[in-house]
Motif scaffolding. Structure first.
Motif, PDB file in Angstrom:
ATOM      1  N   LEU A 221       5.456  -6.242  12.639  1.00  0.00           N
ATOM      2  CA  LEU A 221       4.595  -5.074  12.465  1.00  0.00           C
ATOM      3  C   LEU A 221       5.056  -4.202  11.307  1.00  0.00           C
ATOM      4  CD1 LEU A 221       4.112  -4.093  16.214  1.00  0.00           C
ATOM      5  CD2 LEU A 221       2.397  -5.092  14.702  1.00  0.00           C
ATOM      6  N   PHE A 222       6.363  -3.937  11.243  1.00  0.00           N
ATOM      7  CA  PHE A 222       6.865  -3.085  10.168  1.00  0.00           C
ATOM      8  C   PHE A 222       6.797  -3.798   8.822  1.00  0.00           C
ATOM      9  CE2 PHE A 222       9.783  -0.619  13.312  1.00  0.00           C
ATOM     10  CZ  PHE A 222       8.653  -0.045  13.867  1.00  0.00           C
ATOM     11  N   GLY A 223       7.030  -5.114   8.830  1.00  0.00           N
ATOM     12  CA  GLY A 223       6.937  -5.869   7.589  1.00  0.00           C
ATOM     13  C   GLY A 223       5.530  -5.860   7.020  1.00  0.00           C
ATOM     14  N   MET A 224       4.530  -6.116   7.876  1.00  0.00           N
ATOM     15  CA  MET A 224       3.144  -6.074   7.413  1.00  0.00           C
ATOM     16  C   MET A 224       2.721  -4.647   7.088  1.00  0.00           C
ATOM     17  SD  MET A 224       1.906  -9.028   7.038  1.00  0.00           S
ATOM     18  CE  MET A 224       0.204  -8.499   6.784  1.00  0.00           C
ATOM     19  N   GLY A 225       3.283  -3.686   7.807  1.00  0.00           N
ATOM     20  CA  GLY A 225       2.994  -2.288   7.484  1.00  0.00           C
ATOM     21  C   GLY A 225       3.494  -1.915   6.102  1.00  0.00           C
ATOM     22  N   ALA A 226       4.697  -2.382   5.765  1.00  0.00           N
ATOM     23  CA  ALA A 226       5.239  -2.117   4.431  1.00  0.00           C
ATOM     24  C   ALA A 226       4.379  -2.768   3.356  1.00  0.00           C
ATOM     25  CB  ALA A 226       6.677  -2.642   4.346  1.00  0.00           C
ATOM     26  N   LEU A 227       3.948  -3.999   3.608  1.00  0.00           N
ATOM     27  CA  LEU A 227       3.099  -4.692   2.641  1.00  0.00           C
ATOM     28  C   LEU A 227       1.753  -3.980   2.489  1.00  0.00           C
ATOM     29  CD1 LEU A 227       2.893  -7.181   0.805  1.00  0.00           C
ATOM     30  CD2 LEU A 227       1.903  -8.425   2.737  1.00  0.00           C
ATOM     31  N   ALA A 228       1.217  -3.467   3.597  1.00  0.00           N
ATOM     32  CA  ALA A 228      -0.068  -2.768   3.546  1.00  0.00           C
ATOM     33  C   ALA A 228       0.030  -1.491   2.723  1.00  0.00           C
ATOM     34  CB  ALA A 228      -0.546  -2.454   4.965  1.00  0.00           C
ATOM     35  N   THR A 229       1.065  -0.690   2.946  1.00  0.00           N
ATOM     36  CA  THR A 229       1.216   0.546   2.177  1.00  0.00           C
ATOM     37  C   THR A 229       1.509   0.253   0.710  1.00  0.00           C
ATOM     38  OG1 THR A 229       3.552   0.653   2.843  1.00  0.00           O
ATOM     39  CG2 THR A 229       1.969   1.881   4.178  1.00  0.00           C
ATOM     40  N   TRP A 230       2.243  -0.827   0.433  1.00  0.00           N
ATOM     41  CA  TRP A 230       2.490  -1.247  -0.950  1.00  0.00           C
ATOM     42  C   TRP A 230       1.186  -1.596  -1.661  1.00  0.00           C
ATOM     43  CZ3 TRP A 230       1.969  -6.379  -2.998  1.00  0.00           C
ATOM     44  CH2 TRP A 230       2.489  -6.542  -4.285  1.00  0.00           C
ATOM     45  N   ALA A 231       0.215  -2.115  -0.899  1.00  0.00           N
ATOM     46  CA  ALA A 231      -1.079  -2.503  -1.463  1.00  0.00           C
ATOM     47  C   ALA A 231      -2.104  -1.370  -1.357  1.00  0.00           C
ATOM     48  CB  ALA A 231      -1.610  -3.735  -0.746  1.00  0.00           C
ATOM     49  N   ASP A 232      -1.641  -0.135  -1.094  1.00  0.00           N
ATOM     50  CA  ASP A 232      -2.504   1.043  -0.981  1.00  0.00           C
ATOM     51  C   ASP A 232      -3.470   0.953   0.196  1.00  0.00           C
ATOM     52  OD1 ASP A 232      -1.440   2.429  -3.189  1.00  0.00           O
ATOM     53  OD2 ASP A 232      -2.686   1.273  -4.570  1.00  0.00           O
ATOM     54  N   SER A 233      -3.078   0.227   1.262  1.00  0.00           N
ATOM     55  CA  SER A 233      -3.845   0.206   2.503  1.00  0.00           C
ATOM     56  C   SER A 233      -3.066   1.015   3.532  1.00  0.00           C
ATOM     57  CB  SER A 233      -4.067  -1.239   2.971  1.00  0.00           C
ATOM     58  OG  SER A 233      -4.861  -1.271   4.126  1.00  0.00           O
ATOM     59  N   GLU A 234      -3.304   0.789   4.822  1.00  0.00           N
ATOM     60  CA  GLU A 234      -2.648   1.557   5.868  1.00  0.00           C
ATOM     61  C   GLU A 234      -1.923   0.639   6.843  1.00  0.00           C
ATOM     62  OE1 GLU A 234      -2.300   4.632   5.601  1.00  0.00           O
ATOM     63  OE2 GLU A 234      -3.758   4.929   3.989  1.00  0.00           O
ATOM     64  N   ALA A 235      -0.754   1.087   7.296  1.00  0.00           N
ATOM     65  CA  ALA A 235       0.117   0.245   8.125  1.00  0.00           C
ATOM     66  C   ALA A 235      -0.486  -0.071   9.476  1.00  0.00           C
ATOM     67  CB  ALA A 235       1.474   0.938   8.306  1.00  0.00           C
ATOM     68  N   VAL A 236      -1.368   0.806   9.992  1.00  0.00           N
ATOM     69  CA  VAL A 236      -1.919   0.569  11.320  1.00  0.00           C
ATOM     70  C   VAL A 236      -2.981  -0.529  11.325  1.00  0.00           C
ATOM     71  CG1 VAL A 236      -1.430   2.877  12.202  1.00  0.00           C
ATOM     72  CG2 VAL A 236      -3.564   2.458  10.968  1.00  0.00           C
ATOM     73  N   LEU A 237      -3.579  -0.821  10.174  1.00  0.00           N
ATOM     74  CA  LEU A 237      -4.625  -1.848  10.138  1.00  0.00           C
ATOM     75  C   LEU A 237      -4.082  -3.238  10.465  1.00  0.00           C
ATOM     76  CD1 LEU A 237      -7.540  -2.671   9.669  1.00  0.00           C
ATOM     77  CD2 LEU A 237      -7.052  -2.831   7.223  1.00  0.00           C
ATOM     78  N   PRO A 238      -3.020  -3.729   9.777  1.00  0.00           N
ATOM     79  CA  PRO A 238      -2.476  -5.036  10.177  1.00  0.00           C
ATOM     80  C   PRO A 238      -1.903  -5.024  11.587  1.00  0.00           C
ATOM     81  CG  PRO A 238      -1.048  -4.004   8.545  1.00  0.00           C
ATOM     82  CD  PRO A 238      -2.332  -3.212   8.586  1.00  0.00           C
ATOM     83  N   ALA A 239      -1.431  -3.884  12.071  1.00  0.00           N
ATOM     84  CA  ALA A 239      -0.912  -3.804  13.442  1.00  0.00           C
ATOM     85  C   ALA A 239      -2.015  -4.110  14.438  1.00  0.00           C
ATOM     86  CB  ALA A 239      -0.328  -2.412  13.704  1.00  0.00           C
ATOM     87  N   TYR A 240      -3.206  -3.571  14.201  1.00  0.00           N
ATOM     88  CA  TYR A 240      -4.322  -3.839  15.111  1.00  0.00           C
ATOM     89  C   TYR A 240      -4.714  -5.312  15.060  1.00  0.00           C
ATOM     90  CZ  TYR A 240      -8.402  -2.572  17.884  1.00  0.00           C
ATOM     91  OH  TYR A 240      -9.319  -2.475  18.893  1.00  0.00           O
ATOM     92  N   LEU A 241      -4.740  -5.875  13.855  1.00  0.00           N
ATOM     93  CA  LEU A 241      -5.118  -7.280  13.700  1.00  0.00           C
ATOM     94  C   LEU A 241      -4.089  -8.206  14.338  1.00  0.00           C
ATOM     95  CD1 LEU A 241      -6.426  -7.156  10.022  1.00  0.00           C
ATOM     96  CD2 LEU A 241      -7.794  -7.403  12.103  1.00  0.00           C
ATOM     97  N   ILE A 242      -2.805  -7.890  14.183  1.00  0.00           N
ATOM     98  CA  ILE A 242      -1.767  -8.695  14.827  1.00  0.00           C
ATOM     99  C   ILE A 242      -1.906  -8.619  16.343  1.00  0.00           C
ATOM    100  CG2 ILE A 242       0.726  -8.861  15.243  1.00  0.00           C
ATOM    101  CD1 ILE A 242       1.166  -8.039  12.338  1.00  0.00           C
ATOM    102  N   GLY A 243      -2.197  -7.434  16.853  1.00  0.00           N
ATOM    103  CA  GLY A 243      -2.421  -7.302  18.283  1.00  0.00           C
ATOM    104  C   GLY A 243      -3.592  -8.160  18.754  1.00  0.00           C
TER     105      GLY A 243
END
Length: 391
Positions: A221-243
């Motif tokens: 979750l934190f790894g994808m969150g870091a990648l999301a913020t690096w790409a100017d997206s939001e960390a909670v979006l990949p968290a929901y998809l992973i869930g």
């Protein structure tokens, strides 16, 4: 370190007070934490200084962000793939209407009613269009509705709404770059691989005192969150998809979900919800209430006008339809994120930001209080779940 421990003790004491208030007044804990954060910032700020509840410290931002990520992940893990396949038309219709109504309605209000600039008006529409997965999931869990087909359908609709919000923010304001492509590519691989890896990995190395499952999930979750913020997206979006993709494995491991809930609700989400409440400046709202009141009324009115007829068209009884509508009227995570994005990119000024954040947080409280007071579908709550509710 003394200041940090003292501040942590203060925040968790406020969380304890909020929990007691939620029991006494029979409201969701998340809402009481938001209200306590707002009032505490006013009182404690006047007595001891605003720094104690400002939430600007790095460690508070981390705990708050981690709470949002894990809470969103748990909400995604509650989605039943079977239920979603059966109800995807209803969830999609409710989610898209929930987004479109306030998006256009609040943008028009901001532009022609409040005199904001074009960019500020579009941003207002985006911030008001959201539905808070965090608040809806917390309320569903509080009343035991998260295990029902009804609750799972509402959570799926929340995801559709917030996905539309993220897409709108990206298309209108955020640049589509190579980083975005990298994030999407890595995300597709992760979302495809995790459902195959997780059950096998947990079967071989799980069920140990070291809590390997929790560490593995948080690393992802934190790894994808870091990648999301690096790409100017939001960390909670990949968290929901992973869930969502792990709903068939992690979501059915009740012992693991219970441990994750203990970590999330016991430590992390109080920082998230109290910090959200502390962002509201009551003196500023009293001094200039027009934007706050107008945006809140238009958001709720457009949500009701759009969502309620759709729920009725899909056969929901009046009570359930209105409860769904009011929950879809909530906002918090993505609304606050959108407002902060606008402020940091100079699309809105400080006064507009305060009005948007106050409205977002108001929409987390007002519709949910009305829903739980007058439209709570108690007939959907099992006897076991009902016994867990506040007396």
């Amino acid at each position: 370190m003394t200041d940090i421990w003292a501040q942590a003790a203060l925040w968790l004491t406020l969380a304890l007070v909020a929990s007691l208030l939620s029991i006494w007044f029979k409201i969701a804990t998340a809402l009481s934490e938001i209200v306590v954060g707002t009032i505490a910032q006013l009182i404690i700020g006047a007595v001891l200084g605003s720094a104690l509840l400002a939430g600007d410290a790095t460690w508070i931002k981390f705990l708050s962000g981690a709470g949002a990520i894990l809470l969103t992940f748990l909400a995604g893990a509650e989605l039943d793939p079977v239920v979603f396949r059966k109800q995807w038309k209803q969830a999609t219709a409710v989610g898209l209407v929930s987004f479109a109504g306030p998006f256009f309605g609040c943008a028009v209000l901001a532009r022609w009613g409040l005199g904001w600039s074009v960019d500020a008006s579009w941003l207002a529409g985006i911030a008001m269009s959201t539905t808070s997965v965090a608040v809806v999931y917390a309320v569903m869990l509080e009343f035991g509705l998260n295990t029902t087909n009804y609750g799972k359908t509402v959570l799926a609709a929340c995801f559709i709404t917030d996905l539309a919000t993220v897409v709108a923010l990206g298309l209108i304001f955020a640049p589509f770059t190579v980083r975005t492509l990298i994030f999407l590519g890595v995300g597709l691989v992760v979302f495809f691989v995790l459902p195959w890896v997780v059950p096998r990995f947990f079967k071989r190395y799980g069920n140990r005192p070291s809590e390997l499952e929790t560490k593995f999930l948080m690393a992802c979750l934190f790894g994808m969150g870091a990648l999301a913020t690096w790409a100017d997206s939001e960390a909670v979006l990949p968290a929901y998809l992973i869930g969502m993709v792990l709903a068939g494995t992690v979501g059915k491991d009740h012992a693991l979900v219970r441990r994750l809930r203990t970590l999330t609700f016991g430590l992390l989400t109080p920082f998230y919800f109290i910090r959200a409440g502390a962002l509201v400046s009551l003196p500023a709202l009293v001094a200039a209430p027009l934007a706050f009141v107008a945006l809140l009324l238009v958001k709720m009115a457009t949500k009701v006008a759009g969502v309620y007829p759709v729920t009725r068209a899909y056969g929901s009884p009046k009570q359930e339809g209105m409860y769904t509508t009011l929950l879809m009227s909530t906002g918090l995570t993505f609304g606050t994120i959108s407002a902060l994005f606008g402020l940091s990119h100079h699309l809105i000024d400080q006064a507009q930001y305060s009005a948007l954040v106050a409205t977002v947080i108001g929409s987390a409280v007002v519709p949910t209080l009305i829903a739980n007071a007058f439209f709570l579908p108690r007939h959907l709550m099992s006897a076991t779940d009902s016994k867990t509710q506040p007396d």
